[in-house]
Design a protein around this motif. Structure first.
Motif, PDB file in Angstrom:
ATOM      1  N   VAL A 136      23.512   7.183   4.811  1.00  0.00           N
ATOM      2  CA  VAL A 136      23.026   8.300   3.996  1.00  0.00           C
ATOM      3  C   VAL A 136      23.950   9.507   4.168  1.00  0.00           C
ATOM      4  O   VAL A 136      24.305  10.174   3.192  1.00  0.00           O
ATOM      5  N   ARG A 147      17.626   7.260  -8.502  1.00  0.00           N
ATOM      6  CA  ARG A 147      18.595   8.351  -8.384  1.00  0.00           C
ATOM      7  C   ARG A 147      17.892   9.690  -8.583  1.00  0.00           C
ATOM      8  O   ARG A 147      17.023   9.818  -9.455  1.00  0.00           O
ATOM      9  N   ARG A 148      18.265  10.641  -7.767  1.00  0.00           N
ATOM     10  CA  ARG A 148      17.697  11.984  -7.872  1.00  0.00           C
ATOM     11  C   ARG A 148      18.811  13.002  -7.997  1.00  0.00           C
ATOM     12  O   ARG A 148      19.868  12.863  -7.380  1.00  0.00           O
ATOM     13  N   ARG A 183      20.618  16.574   3.732  1.00  0.00           N
ATOM     14  CA  ARG A 183      20.913  15.148   3.871  1.00  0.00           C
ATOM     15  C   ARG A 183      22.182  14.893   4.677  1.00  0.00           C
ATOM     16  O   ARG A 183      22.431  13.769   5.121  1.00  0.00           O
ATOM     17  N   GLU A 191      18.099   7.063  -3.554  1.00  0.00           N
ATOM     18  CA  GLU A 191      17.056   6.835  -2.566  1.00  0.00           C
ATOM     19  C   GLU A 191      17.072   5.368  -2.101  1.00  0.00           C
ATOM     20  O   GLU A 191      17.677   4.510  -2.751  1.00  0.00           O
TER      21      GLU A 191
END
Length: 597
Positions: A210, A191-192, A202, A186
């Motif tokens: 991104v 971090r995801r 995304r 992000e």
């Protein structure tokens, strides 16, 4: 707080989800009725006497009753699995439904054999009766198809073995998707871990950094899963080719063309017109690259938003936007869609555990539909929402028809959905006063054209060549990557920078066992809807009734006859398709004029 719920309601279909007692009871009733039908048909086969009108009517009635409930069950399980790919109970129910479907298909094979055996004069006399008039097309179609297949007992055996073989491999895609894990960083550095559905959104982010990072991660993870995907895809194609060979079918396109009720001449005329229209789209893609400040578009740039398209649109705003556009074409279409939004027929929430992609599935027994997607507020999400509502409306106008007359093919299903997209896109474009808004809307339309002319064509080229090569043996993941990239570069006329070699691994459509070649019907639907939309604009509001009449006939005609009856055009020649392609050509010219400075 949202006006419209973003999570669908499945309780109104069968209460209790994957633990539903009502659903278990439904499956039990379906199984008993299939067994009774199968026994009746086997007894008739043993007797060897020619079936009379009474028996044909009794069997047809039973077939339609089972079909209605089985479609309902298949849709319910599909929804359970889509909303949570790791629902183990739903996975078990899916296997049960697949087993029932195989038993039903075995009974249908015997049913079709009885149709085939019926004397021609007796057949025509029976079809002329009032009870069968609405399903005469479907029954004739089944009778003719029986002549193209193996003896009933062999077809039934193939169907039974397919549950744990062919369909089992297709279902394995859900296992692979459930394993896939994507890491995202992000803006604040956290971090995801994302699901495939979340990560896919995304890839069209307004920020190129991104997109680049997301695409690299997307390719990395699908590269990790590629060996499993290659094994799965090879087994699916191997099963099909062996079955086709036993039937004496030479072309891998024979089944999808039959299923889509269209001729090879129509398919060739369509692709020919698309090829003629591609140079204009290349000009658009080159201009877009310049606007993004890059020399050539990479795969993840093709659907990148420009201008204000990067704005995140709240779900309620998107719903109102779509409803307003539908209302201008047809109050009935808007009213139906309002019901879908209000009554929680749409699963749009962005959360972990969901399958990627979007779909609409019908519950013909309940007279309802359900729409699945992951909404994150992009222009592409709004298009998807309109698209799936088009599917839902198509089913809605057919709900009162007999089940066999509701069995329309994928290509005309995609016509209804794309037509709905077009209503939203074109009316919004006409109403736009701000040049930036107009540019955004026009570019969104051209993204759709690019998808249908180039992306879908790449899939078609890949799958056609894959089946040719598969006859000689298994293909490795690396070979499939090369085949995919070659198809993409050809379909995009060399305009791409980075391609997407693992697209074949990531795309659900290659793994669906119900519909082979889940690609060209999209382009058919898009261009057919373009032609329909051109007529609708000429006629105005009165066309809405003609449109409904066309949709209601989609389960009772081949596409050539459908177009001739309702539009007065031929589909197996180039003129109609060239006219449809010309609408995209005009969009490109408008885009170039608007961005000339």
């Amino acid at each position: 707080m949202s006006t419209y719920p973003m999570k669908w309601d499945l309780e109104g279909i069968y209460e209790g989800g994957s633990q539903s007692a009502a659903f278990t009871e439904e499956l039990g009733g379906i199984e008993r009725d299939i067994e009774a039908l199968a026994a009746d048909l086997k007894e008739a086969a043993r007797a060897g006497t020619e079936p009379d009108g009474g028996k044909l009517s009794r069997w047809t009635s039973a077939v339609q009753s089972i079909l209605l409930r089985l479609r309902e069950s298949e849709s319910f399980v599909a929804c359970l699995l889509a909303q949570q790919v790791k629902d183990s109970a739903a996975i078990g129910l899916n296997d049960k439904v697949k087993t029932l479907a195989a038993k039903f298909n075995a009974a249908l094979t015997d049913f079709d054999e009885q149709l085939r055996r019926t004397d021609e004069q007796a057949w025509r006399s029976w079809l002329a009766g009032g009870d069968t008039a609405q399903v005469a097309f479907a029954l004739n179609e089944r009778r003719e198809a029986a002549r193209e297949k193996l003896p009933p007992e062999q077809e039934a055996l193939a169907g039974e073995l397919a549950v744990d073989g062919y369909h089992g491999w297709g279902d394995f895609y859900n296992t692979i998707v459930g394993r896939a894990r994507f890491e995202a960083v992000e803006p604040d550095g956290t971090r995801r871990t994302l699901s495939a559905g979340q990560m896919h959104n995304r890839l069209s982010n307004a920020d190129r950094s991104v997109r680049e990072a997301s695409f690299a991660e997307w390719e990395r993870e699908w590269g990790e899963q590629a060996e499993l995907c290659a094994e799965t895809l090879n087994r699916l194609a191997g099963f099909r080719l062996k079955l086709y060979g036993r039937r004496g079918w030479q072309s891998a396109l024979k089944e999808p063309l039959l299923m889509n009720r269209m001729s090879e001449a129509t398919l060739e005329a369509m692709w020919s017109a698309v090829g003629e229209g591609k140079p204009e789209l290349v000009r658009y893609l080159e201009r877009k690259a310049g606007m993004l400040g890059i020399e050539r578009l990479d795969w993840h740039d093709v659907e990148a938003p420009i201008g204000s398209a990067g704005r995140t649109v709240p779900y309620d705003e998107a719903a109102r936007f779509i409803l307003d556009r539908f209302r201008a074409f047809s109050p009935d279409m808007a009213s139906f869609s309002e019901t879908a939004f209000r009554d929680a027929w749409i699963e749009a929430e962005d959360r972990a555990g969901k399958r990627p992609g979007g779909f609409c599935t019908s519950f013909p027994k309940s007279g309802q539909t359900r729409i699945f997607m992951t909404y994150s507020g992009t222009a592409s999400n709004i298009s998807t929402l309109a698209h799936e509502l088009g599917h839902a409306y198509h089913q809605h106008v057919m709900d009162d028809l007999p089940p066999l007359a509701q069995e329309y093919a994928m290509n005309v299903a995609e016509t209804a959905s794309t037509f709905a997209e077009m209503i939203v896109a074109d009316s919004a474009l006409q109403a736009a006063a701000d040049p930036e808004e107009k540019l955004t809307l026009l570019e969104d339309k051209l993204q759709s054209s690019t998808a249908f002319f180039m992306n879908i064509h790449a899939r078609f080229l890949f799958e056609t060549r894959f089946y040719e090569r598969r006859r000689e043996g298994m293909l490795s993941a690396d070979e499939l990557n090369r085949l995919m990239e070659e198809a993409q570069r050809e379909a995009f006329c060399g305009v791409l920078g980075k391609a997407h070699p693992t697209f074949w691994a990531s795309k659900l459509h290659f793994y669906l066992t119900d519909v082979p070649f889940y690609n060209f019907p999209y382009t058919f639907g898009y261009l057919f809807s373009c032609g329909i939309y051109a007529i609708a604009k000429q006629e105005g509001p009165s066309f809405a009734k003609r449109y409904v009449a066309l949709l209601r006939d989609t389960g009772s005609m081949n596409v050539e006859d459908l177009a001739q009856k309702h539009l007065g055009v031929r589909l197996d020649g180039p003129d109609f398709w060239r006219g449809a392609v010309s609408l995209t050509t005009q969009d490109v010219r408008n885009f170039l004029a608007l961005t000339d400075k």
